[in-house]
Design an enzyme around this catalytic site. Structure first.
Site, PDB file in Angstrom:
ATOM      1  N   HIS A 255      62.364   0.098  10.052  1.00  0.00           N
ATOM      2  CA  HIS A 255      63.488   0.165   8.903  1.00  0.00           C
ATOM      3  C   HIS A 255      64.320   1.271   8.980  1.00  0.00           C
ATOM      4  O   HIS A 255      64.011   2.400   9.368  1.00  0.00           O
ATOM      5  CB  HIS A 255      62.842   0.172   7.663  1.00  0.00           C
ATOM      6  CG  HIS A 255      62.142   1.150   6.752  1.00  0.00           C
ATOM      7  ND1 HIS A 255      62.638   2.162   6.485  1.00  0.00           N
ATOM      8  CD2 HIS A 255      60.709   1.269   7.142  1.00  0.00           C
ATOM      9  CE1 HIS A 255      61.438   3.086   5.936  1.00  0.00           C
ATOM     10  NE2 HIS A 255      60.434   2.455   6.426  1.00  0.00           N
TER      11      HIS A 255
ATOM     12  N   ASP B  30      66.593   2.623   6.667  1.00  0.00           N
ATOM     13  CA  ASP B  30      66.918   3.019   5.177  1.00  0.00           C
ATOM     14  C   ASP B  30      65.800   4.192   4.954  1.00  0.00           C
ATOM     15  O   ASP B  30      64.701   4.136   5.648  1.00  0.00           O
ATOM     16  CB  ASP B  30      66.816   2.146   4.065  1.00  0.00           C
ATOM     17  CG  ASP B  30      65.533   1.522   3.847  1.00  0.00           C
ATOM     18  OD1 ASP B  30      64.845   0.769   4.742  1.00  0.00           O
ATOM     19  OD2 ASP B  30      65.031   1.435   2.754  1.00  0.00           O
TER      20      ASP B  30
ATOM     21  N   ASP C  67      59.595   8.533   8.929  1.00  0.00           N
ATOM     22  CA  ASP C  67      59.572   7.366   8.158  1.00  0.00           C
ATOM     23  C   ASP C  67      61.020   6.827   7.893  1.00  0.00           C
ATOM     24  O   ASP C  67      61.600   7.471   6.871  1.00  0.00           O
ATOM     25  CB  ASP C  67      58.939   7.441   6.751  1.00  0.00           C
ATOM     26  CG  ASP C  67      58.909   6.020   5.754  1.00  0.00           C
ATOM     27  OD1 ASP C  67      59.265   5.036   6.323  1.00  0.00           O
ATOM     28  OD2 ASP C  67      58.632   6.582   4.722  1.00  0.00           O
TER      29      ASP C  67
ATOM     30  N   GLU D  99      63.672  -1.116   3.102  1.00  0.00           N
ATOM     31  CA  GLU D  99      62.236  -1.173   2.716  1.00  0.00           C
ATOM     32  C   GLU D  99      61.732  -0.165   1.570  1.00  0.00           C
ATOM     33  O   GLU D  99      60.938  -0.476   0.821  1.00  0.00           O
ATOM     34  CB  GLU D  99      61.674  -0.687   4.091  1.00  0.00           C
ATOM     35  CG  GLU D  99      60.080  -0.961   4.221  1.00  0.00           C
ATOM     36  CD  GLU D  99      59.201   0.124   3.542  1.00  0.00           C
ATOM     37  OE1 GLU D  99      58.009  -0.283   3.080  1.00  0.00           O
ATOM     38  OE2 GLU D  99      59.498   1.153   3.380  1.00  0.00           O
ATOM     39  N   GLU D 100      62.341   0.812   1.573  1.00  0.00           N
ATOM     40  CA  GLU D 100      62.113   1.937   0.371  1.00  0.00           C
ATOM     41  C   GLU D 100      62.429   1.679  -1.032  1.00  0.00           C
ATOM     42  O   GLU D 100      62.018   2.226  -1.805  1.00  0.00           O
ATOM     43  CB  GLU D 100      62.508   3.289   0.974  1.00  0.00           C
ATOM     44  CG  GLU D 100      62.287   3.884   2.104  1.00  0.00           C
ATOM     45  CD  GLU D 100      60.987   4.066   2.559  1.00  0.00           C
ATOM     46  OE1 GLU D 100      60.002   3.786   1.722  1.00  0.00           O
ATOM     47  OE2 GLU D 100      60.480   4.740   3.517  1.00  0.00           O
TER      48      GLU D 100
ATOM     49  N   HIS E 114      58.200  10.548   2.368  1.00  0.00           N
ATOM     50  CA  HIS E 114      58.577  10.345   0.864  1.00  0.00           C
ATOM     51  C   HIS E 114      58.639  11.657   0.291  1.00  0.00           C
ATOM     52  O   HIS E 114      58.975  11.688  -1.045  1.00  0.00           O
ATOM     53  CB  HIS E 114      57.765   9.458   0.123  1.00  0.00           C
ATOM     54  CG  HIS E 114      57.624   8.190   0.605  1.00  0.00           C
ATOM     55  ND1 HIS E 114      57.388   6.841  -0.054  1.00  0.00           N
ATOM     56  CD2 HIS E 114      58.204   7.756   1.778  1.00  0.00           C
ATOM     57  CE1 HIS E 114      57.543   5.780   0.650  1.00  0.00           C
ATOM     58  NE2 HIS E 114      57.841   6.301   1.910  1.00  0.00           N
TER      59      HIS E 114
HETATM   60 ZN   LIG Z   1      58.554   3.603   5.946  1.00  0.00          ZN
END
Ligand SMILES: [Zn+2]
Length: 448
Positions: free
Chosen positions: A88, A90, A121, A152-153, A418
């Site tokens: 992904h 995003d 990520d 996705e996030e 994150h």
């Molecule tokens: Zn991810």
């Protein structure tokens, strides 16, 4: 030239790519970042994959308004297997910008690592795919498909809704879900298990309205006390989750999660215990766990000397593979109803449920990946669980019941995905790109 040398020779380009990608703040939330940023990232991904043979790459709009990059690269042999590559583009927002030691949207080398939001990520995995494909050049003996999603996030489910009605577009024998990582830098691993979940809100009503705690307290049923009593039955003294009817004795047989490592990763305060009778990996990956996400009751400031007539709590139950969400939801509801004291009125609303996931580990793709990891890293592949959920994996598993799903990538624990100061170890990009390239070669050979 050897594949490993070719990957090494491509790392400067990988760094340039990641620098360009990280510079785009593609947070898929228009309240925080202009949607043009996601559009720029999508265009970057589309152009990059077009240069490695995805001639038909295009943007596909999904139900939540995000754009997924989809494409294919046939190898010319109709009998060759098809591999779907997932990532992904995003990213999570930077969160607390003060806590970043480097600018979140400028890839910055510090020590052995490259820092920046999305560096691991999942933009690191996009660059891993590109590096693997460039290393193989024209010599890719499988049919490839590609999907790089754009939300996705956010958990808004754009791609999850897109897959079933577009099943043929993405159909493959093996799906590489590249959004996880190794057990540690240099310790190759497959993520084979994800927990599912049940979220519900339990409301308790005991009185028509607030009552003076001096005049009525002692005899009047207290909704908040009732709720606290009910919630307290969800754990035993050792901290094990104790929902009646849910087995909670599972054990993890893959790679262990060392307790000291977990203490440090979780920031456990001095003297506080880790919960449960099992090992850390048992507790995270093989057993249920309940978390109280929120409680509605009077806040301390502004509270009066009054008995609370109504209270509610939002609960999150994580469930391991082998437990069906319907079964877990029923058990948790019945447990809470049975635990309610004093005849208070209890209502329970289910917000969401999600199934756990367990990857099949007996197919040709799994064997080919294990061999590729061992060759690239010089040590055998470990198996990890993940305590959270990736709903897309269940959608893939339901839409393509015969496909093998493989979860891997460059997001090892030090990447701090994150969190502020996310980073990637470039050696993981190089080694995992080599794994991917070796896999694509070996997997084709298993079908001949
Ligand atoms: Zn991810």
């Amino acid at each position: 030239m050897e594949l490993r040398d070719r990957v090494a020779g491509l790392m400067e380009q990988a760094r340039t790519d990641l620098t360009e990608l990280v510079a785009i703040p593609s947070v898929a939330d228009p309240r925080q970042y202009p949607p043009e940023e996601c559009a720029r990232a999508a265009k970057w991904v589309l152009d990059a994959f077009a240069t490695v043979g995805f001639a038909d790459a295009r943007l596909a709009e999904t139900a939540d308004g995000s754009q997924a990059v989809v494409g294919s690269r046939p190898c010319g042999d109709p009998d060759a297997p098809t591999v779907l590559l997932y990532a992904h583009y995003d990213v999570q927002p930077p969160l607390n910008e003060e806590a970043w030691r480097t600018p979140p949207f400028a890839l910055t080398e510090v020590g052995d690592r490259w820092y920046g939001r999305g560096s691991a990520d999942c933009k690191g995995n996009i660059v891993m795919h590109l590096t693997a494909l460039r290393a193989l050049g024209a010599d890719i003996p499988v049919n490839l498909k590609l999907v790089v999603e754009g939300s996705e996030e956010q958990g808004t489910g754009g791609l999850e809704a897109f897959v079933p009605p577009n099943a043929d577009l993405l159909r493959a024998d093996t799906i590489l879900v590249c959004d996880t990582g190794n057990a540690a830098v240099g310790v190759p691993a497959a993520t084979v298990s994800l927990r599912g979940m049940v979220n519900l809100v339990v409301s308790v009503e005991a009185l028509a309205s607030e009552l003076h705690s001096g005049m009525f307290g002692g005899a009047a049923p207290d909704a908040l006390a009732a709720l606290v009593a009910m919630l307290a039955t969800l754990r035993d003294g050792a901290g094990n989750t104790t929902v009646s009817g849910l087995d909670n004795t599972g054990t993890w047989t893959g790679e262990p999660y060392p307790a000291e490592q977990f203490r440090s990763d979780a920031g456990v305060v001095e003297g506080a215990a880790l919960l449960g009778d099992g090992t850390v990996s048992d507790m995270l990956w093989a057993r249920s766990s309940v978390t109280i996400l929120g409680i509605d009751c009077p806040p301390v400031v502004g509270s009066a000397a009054a008995i609370t007539p109504k209270a509610r709590a939002r609960l999150n139950l994580r469930i391991p593979p082998g437990t069906a969400p319907e079964e877990a939801e029923k058990a948790l509801r019945e447990h809470l109803l049975a635990a309610a004291p004093w005849g208070v009125h209890v209502t329970i609303d289910t917000e969401a449920t999600g199934s756990p996931f367990h990857a099949a580990t007996d197919g040709p793709a799994y064997a080919a990946m294990a061999a590729a990891m061992e060759e690239a890293y010089g040590r055998p592949m470990a198996t990890l669980g993940q305590g959270g959920s990736i709903p897309l994996c269940n959608v893939f598993a339901e839409t393509y019941p015969d496909a093998e799903l493989f979860l891997m990538g460059v997001e090892e624990p030090q990447a701090l995905i994150h969190a502020p100061n996310e980073s990637v170890d470039p050696s993981e990009i190089a080694n995992m790109a080599l794994v991917e390239a070796l896999f694509l070669q070996r997997y084709a050979a298993t079908r001949r």
